[in-house]
Scaffold this motif. Sequence first.
Motif, mmCIF file in Angstrom:
data_model
loop_
_atom_site.group_PDB
_atom_site.id
_atom_site.type_symbol
_atom_site.label_atom_id
_atom_site.label_comp_id
_atom_site.label_asym_id
_atom_site.label_seq_id
_atom_site.Cartn_x
_atom_site.Cartn_y
_atom_site.Cartn_z
ATOM 1 N N SER A 77 78.005 -12.378 13.713
ATOM 2 C CA SER A 77 77.972 -11.543 14.906
ATOM 3 C C SER A 77 78.209 -12.342 16.174
ATOM 4 C CB SER A 77 76.621 -10.852 15.007
ATOM 5 O OG SER A 77 76.459 -10.338 16.309
ATOM 6 N N HIS A 79 77.344 -11.037 19.038
ATOM 7 C CA HIS A 79 76.369 -10.527 20.019
ATOM 8 C C HIS A 79 74.946 -10.629 19.459
ATOM 9 C CE1 HIS A 79 79.688 -9.005 22.366
ATOM 10 N NE2 HIS A 79 80.199 -8.513 21.249
ATOM 11 N N ALA A 82 73.024 -5.552 18.879
ATOM 12 C CA ALA A 82 74.087 -4.554 18.898
ATOM 13 C C ALA A 82 73.949 -3.633 17.704
ATOM 14 C CB ALA A 82 75.447 -5.242 18.846
ATOM 15 N N LYS A 83 74.448 -2.415 17.899
ATOM 16 C CA LYS A 83 74.649 -1.539 16.749
ATOM 17 C C LYS A 83 76.134 -1.605 16.431
ATOM 18 C CE LYS A 83 70.731 1.184 16.260
ATOM 19 N NZ LYS A 83 69.955 2.279 16.826
ATOM 20 N N ILE A 84 76.435 -1.591 15.160
ATOM 21 C CA ILE A 84 77.842 -1.646 14.776
ATOM 22 C C ILE A 84 78.340 -0.219 14.611
ATOM 23 C CG2 ILE A 84 79.447 -2.360 12.969
ATOM 24 C CD1 ILE A 84 77.579 -4.750 12.457
ATOM 25 N N VAL A 115 72.470 -5.480 14.369
ATOM 26 C CA VAL A 115 72.633 -6.904 14.681
ATOM 27 C C VAL A 115 71.477 -7.317 15.568
ATOM 28 C CG1 VAL A 115 74.026 -8.567 15.954
ATOM 29 C CG2 VAL A 115 75.126 -6.894 14.448
ATOM 30 N N VAL A 142 85.299 -5.651 14.465
ATOM 31 C CA VAL A 142 83.989 -5.006 14.552
ATOM 32 C C VAL A 142 83.855 -4.352 15.912
ATOM 33 C CG1 VAL A 142 81.494 -5.352 14.385
ATOM 34 C CG2 VAL A 142 83.045 -6.820 13.076
ATOM 35 N N TYR A 144 81.298 -3.171 18.390
ATOM 36 C CA TYR A 144 79.867 -3.335 18.678
ATOM 37 C C TYR A 144 79.434 -2.427 19.819
ATOM 38 C CZ TYR A 144 80.193 -8.000 16.388
ATOM 39 O OH TYR A 144 80.376 -9.055 15.525
ATOM 40 N N THR A 146 76.799 -2.944 22.261
ATOM 41 C CA THR A 146 75.875 -4.037 22.592
ATOM 42 C C THR A 146 74.704 -3.543 23.430
ATOM 43 O OG1 THR A 146 77.091 -4.632 24.571
ATOM 44 C CG2 THR A 146 77.732 -5.732 22.539
#
Lengths: 763, 206
Positions: A77, A79, A82-84, A115, A142, A144, A146
């Motif tokens: 990752s 970051h 974060a959500k993916i 993440v 990806v 993200y 964030t």
Amino acid sequence: MDTKKIKMPYGISEDAITEVEREVPLNEPDAWPVNEKLKHVGKRVKRLDAYAKVTGEARYTSDIQLSGMLIGKMLISAHPNAKIRSIDTSAAEKLPGVYAVHVIKNEEEEAYPVVRYAGQPIAAAAAVTEAVAEEAVRLIKVDYDTRPFVVDIEKAMDPEAPVVYEAPVEQKASEGGEEIESGLKLTGNVRGPNEGRPRGELTSGFAEADIVVENTYRTQVQTHNALESHGMIVDWKPDGVTIYASTQGTQGVRNEFADLFDLPRSKVRVLVEFMGGGFGAKHGLGTHGAAAGHLAKKTGRPVKMMATRKEEQISQGNRPNSIHHLKVGVKKSGELTAIEQKSYGTAGVGLGAGVGGVAQSMYTCPNFKTAQYDVFTHAGPGAAWRAPGAVQGIFGLEQMMDELAEKIGIDPLAFRDKVDPSRVRKAGRKVGAERMDWSRRKPTGSDPGIIKKGIGMAQSSWWRIHSINATAEVKIFKDGAIEVRSGVQDIGTGTKTILAQVVAEEFGLEPEDIMVRIGDTLFPDAPGSGGSQVTASITPAARNAAYQAKLKLFNMVASNLETDVSDLKAADGYIFSSKDETKKMTFKEALKSMPVSQITATESRTKEYDGDYLHWDLGAVQFVELSVDTETGFIKIDKVVAAHSCGRPINITQLESQINGGIIQGISYAIYEDRILDRNTGHMVNHTLDTYKVPYAMDIPEIDIALMEDYNAKSSTDAYGIGEPSNIATAAAIANAVYNAIGVRIKEIPITPAKVLEALNKA
Amino acid sequence: MKDDKKIIKKGVSRRGFLKGAGLTTAGTIVLQTGVLAKTKENSVQSKTVGPGPVNVEMNVNGKTRSLTIEPRSTLAQALRDEIQLTGTKMVCDRGACSACTVWVDDIPVNACMTFAMDVGDRKVVTIEGLAENGKLHPIQEAFIDHDATQCGYCTPGMIMSTAHLLKENPNPTLEDVKHATRGNYCRCGTYPHVFKATLAAAKKIK
């Protein structure tokens, strides 16, 4: 269980050795005498696998190449929180040479995991070469979403801080790791308190004190930084999976892999012949082992996944930091009246950031209370790291003890004589003080000149940890070959060699006569190398198995020698009657006369003979002499004296090697290393070996080791480990020596030149 | 050295960086950079090669080996991946740990900082080539005798550094040994036994 009563050596070599009677299982051998009377145990036997290591023949996991093997690489990752939203692997999958891409998902809901730190593994690609796999990983897109993050422990404790976990979290400890209390409260990022076992009453305890001292000590995050990174090769064949793993525990890898892929344990074989350093972080399957498993399953080809140096530093474990408050009351007579402890530590997204039980257990004090909190941050997970918790705890406790001694006006050693019930540490203080010549120690801060010398000491405790889940098989072949087999691993500590010594001692042969086959789950189970438990666990199993194999052999040859089985003994390459020494044959002749091609015996570790389980008395006392340059702030460690106990020592040279290592890592912890996270990006800024400061050859002091024999009559070898005990006291001893040199106490490590100068300027 | 300056002017490309730093290993010869940058007949200097694999010959441990390597391959990669000489270890991949120390024309270099193609017709000696006719080098024997290994991963680099020291300086002091191994990283902390072993080997050679 049938038992017998035997007499066993008991006591400390530097003090007095007597005998004690123990009731032991009937199928275990009689006690060995003290080491002086043994031929191989307690001696300087050469490391059996040293030849392979000095010639480059030793094959580590990272060296193994299998036919058709693919190389896996990880996408990590970018970051810290974060959500993916989505992951697009199509470009990676189309790249020529790429065989498969695996995206990590939560097992149950099939969702992308949140993440929670920069560097968290997200996906992996397997390809024909490392370069193609790296390119494939770069092509994974990806998306993200964030979020705000926090990497600083004190900021994370703020109720307004971004939270790492929305709901309370439970995690299991790794083998030998800091025990993790379940069901604790989570408030923001703060989980706890873990209250240990309080005793007495603090208010009256502090009221009784003549002097009360209160301090806060801070330790940093350190990474394990083993030379060989974490990693595995998974070779998934229809009839079973073979895993080559850089691991501290074959059994743990097998069990986790079998559970993850829903395979019976019998279909998973884990091998580790040589392992390039662990120090606590290499237990279990790990991120790379799991990814290699998925990729091997998908591709039908062996997949090798080794962590990069950057991943190693960020996602593969670290020692949590600590903010450690101690308040201690003492009487002028030198009695401790109360200890109050509170600590915060962060293992990033993981748990296990306590300061251990040293303040609770090491010294006699009727009133004690602790509250230890874990603080979650958006950083890579901590892992067991050579004496987890105890190292952080001792850094504070032993400086506090020094300060108390000074306040009541007595010598630090004399103060410990009053409050420390440990016999072995008392002996250690005596022998250590002689070797360091403690009487040279000047009053604090009295050394004139720019470069000031200081002498300090600190001590520690560790548990006698053992596992009854430790089994060895001994085989004797007709042609004279002897083999000992166990699933246990040698991570550089010398397990292979001590097994050969123990078996050779039992048979009256030479250690080179014994073929040691370990690091393979085809052989009987044994514990992982954690908690300093391997020697304590597997050497009694090996001795018990050798003893049983020997009895079988005696039964076969007794009639040839016209004696009773009970009169037979094995020593110096012979089997003979203890009643009539003319009745003898060589061990080899005896084997030749066997009516079968081989004898085998498989035995396990049994519980401690005295019924004890965890005893807190592997004591150590370390002394440090150093120089502080008051113009530059640089500290040079001149000499370390270390007095240690580990039960019955098996291999003196190997023990010295490990103690050297513990001390050098302690020096590194005290004055050099520090994981630095950028609070604006959440990324580790010093993840390369040239930026993560550790000691090299020029920084290594003279180390003088006093190894005490400490007989406790607890098993058929009565031996324990030294890995963790050797690493605990060093940083505190250095801090105490720095204080003795400059007269200013530095309560935060690493004690960098900048911190020394700052302290001197404030003074 | 002129060549080096040119390269450095271009900025710190990996190639330039590698050329400049390839020989800064193990402390023995820290200032002798650029040895591999000098043109030798067999090194591929003038014609363009790559990016695909090319065939090269390399003298390794006294034998001529044929390798098929990408021009970007480091010497460490070539040794480990192409001819399975895995005694040379890769740890930091940036010249900070000396685990990959090998000798090129008797000079210890970081194999991770040296392009395989730059070796040309120079002679490479790796840990596997140190023993002669099955007889261990005195340093190897001393490492066994004094338990100078733990996990063993740094050991090949340590041995290549200390064996070179003894060649240059048969009467080293403790300080000389520390100096010779000052670039070799060992996390297990074998240093005290490495020092002991090296001093003992020096005595034995005499």
